[in-house]
Scaffold this motif. Structure first.
Motif, PDB file in Angstrom:
ATOM      1  N   ILE A 191       0.840  -1.207   0.000  1.00  0.00           N
ATOM      2  CA  ILE A 191       0.000   0.000   0.000  1.00  0.00           C
ATOM      3  C   ILE A 191       0.873   1.254   0.000  1.00  0.00           C
ATOM      4  O   ILE A 191       0.758   2.113  -0.860  1.00  0.00           O
ATOM      5  N   TRP A 195      -7.400   1.049   4.244  1.00  0.00           N
ATOM      6  CA  TRP A 195      -7.803   0.469   2.961  1.00  0.00           C
ATOM      7  C   TRP A 195      -9.123  -0.279   3.069  1.00  0.00           C
ATOM      8  O   TRP A 195     -10.015  -0.116   2.242  1.00  0.00           O
ATOM      9  N   PRO A 221      -5.655  -5.675  -1.299  1.00  0.00           N
ATOM     10  CA  PRO A 221      -4.972  -4.821  -2.271  1.00  0.00           C
ATOM     11  C   PRO A 221      -4.071  -5.589  -3.232  1.00  0.00           C
ATOM     12  O   PRO A 221      -3.766  -5.091  -4.310  1.00  0.00           O
TER      13      PRO A 221
END
Length: 410
Positions: A341, A370, A378
């Motif tokens: 991330i 997130w 992700p």
């Protein structure tokens, strides 16, 4: 060399050593001063290739004299010792460096006595202009008159009882000498150094010696100084000393010794500066790459409770396992050491959170933000358990009981 010495210090030290070594070689000719035995106009000027070896007020530099050109100071006289066992010393009266000659004589002013005692120069770098055979005669006391130009009385060997004559042997043999010379006894025939100008100077006059190696006459003719070219070997050369005492060779060595290392120093410092600029730019760029997620996430306003979002609720997110990295920074997956991330590497004592359905882990703060906005991983984009999808008011007690936190030991 210390490990903590900066590269700039190492570089500057090497430059300084190079300059000192170049200057030492270039000034090998200049560091040899002219020497004298005593004072006054009669003192002999001693310089290369000669060297006084017993000057008590100077430290002898072996590179200031050529081998076998050693002189000594004895009672303010310049003394030359012949390399012949048992040989007596000679007094040096003059050295002419332009024609490479020196004049020597006996300290007792009786060279004929030396000739009669097996005079020899031995293995010496000097040689006389010419040698010729002389016959010495012992005559009665009344033979004091010289009967011919070639028959010379030797005063230092004569006394009141007898007279010693020196006659060139070629003029003595086969000649009819008139009395009383014909009644003289032959002492000995010996080889005597003579001048190129002939026999008129007599056997008691100075011995004129010449040397050919090293050949320094051209240096003297040009007003330069002769000496060794370097600190090793016997090669000689000339050095043109200016009024300031610095030779052309020294100036050239200083230019090379300072100019070249100075240029390299400037290039090296320039490279260091560019490396630092590139490094700082890379760090700032990396920082900017890590900031957008935080800045975007803080700028988003959570929707009203009545609106359904695609993210997970807080309790569901907190139910996912957390891992606290130890001092060693050992990771669950050694090859996975970067947060997908924020793109930052994992460091010791940081907290990670794992999505149990795919076992992918991230910084806890990054994945928490997130998952509040996206209900998928992700990395693999797989969604967690469908029961986890809910509005902000939805709870997930069934999954909370099965999640736990762990700590990776150092």
């Amino acid at each position: 060399m210390p490990k903590n010495m900066a590269p700039q210090q190492i570089f500057l030290s090497s430059i300084l050593l190079s300059i000192l070594s170049l200057n030492h070689i270039a000034t090998s000719i200049e560091n040899c001063p002219v020497q004298y035995c005593g004072s006054g106009s009669s003192s002999v000027r001693v310089k290369f290739p000669f060297q006084i070896i017993n000057n008590p007020w100077r430290v002898r530099n072996p590179r200031c004299g050529y081998p076998r050109f050693e002189l000594a100071c004895v009672r303010n006289q310049t003394i030359l010792m012949l390399p012949v066992p048992g040989s007596e010393p000679f007094v040096v009266l003059n050295i002419d460096y332009s024609v490479q000659t020196l004049n020597i004589n006996d300290p007792q002013n009786c060279l004929p006595r030396r000739y009669l005692n097996d005079f020899s120069l031995g293995n010496f770098p000097f040689h006389p202009d010419l040698v010729t055979d002389f016959t010495f005669l012992n005559c009665s006391s009344n033979s004091t008159a010289e009967t011919a130009f070639k028959h010379r009385i030797v005063p230092c060997l004569s006394d009141d009882n007898y007279t010693v004559l020196a006659v060139p042997t070629r003029h003595y043999e086969g000649s009819k000498l008139p009395p009383p010379i014909s009644l003289c006894e032959i002492i000995r025939s010996v080889m005597v150094p003579v001048s190129l100008w002939g026999y008129g100077t007599g056997v008691e006059d100075d011995i004129r010696l010449t040397w050919t190696d090293p050949y320094c006459a051209p240096c003297e003719d040009r007003g330069e100084v002769c000496g060794f070219k370097s600190d090793v070997g016997l090669a000689t050369g000339c050095s043109d000393l200016s009024s300031s005492g610095t030779s052309k060779g020294t100036k050239y060595a200083i230019i090379i010794g300072v100019g070249v290392p100075g240029t390299l120093l400037i290039i090296g410092l320039g490279c260091c500066y560019l490396c630092r600029k590139v490094g700082s730019g890379h760090e700032s760029q990396l920082g900017r790459r890590r900031r957008p997620i935080t800045e975007i996430s803080t700028a988003i306003t959570l929707p009203p409770p009545a609106i359904v979002v695609n993210g997970l609720d807080r309790l569901t997110i907190e139910s996912y396992p957390k891992t606290l990295l130890g001092e060693s920074g050992r990771l669950p997956k050694p090859n996975d050491n970067t947060c997908s991330i924020c793109l930052g590497e994992y460091e010791p004592k940081q907290t990670l959170r794992t999505i149990p359905e795919c076992n992918h882990y991230f910084h806890a703060e990054c994945i928490d933000k997130w998952l509040r906005m996206n209900a998928s991983c992700p990395v693999c984009r797989n969604s967690p358990d469908g029961s986890s999808l809910a509005t902000p008011s939805t709870t997930s007690t069934s999954t909370s009981s099965s999640r736990s936190s762990s700590v990776l030991s150092p």
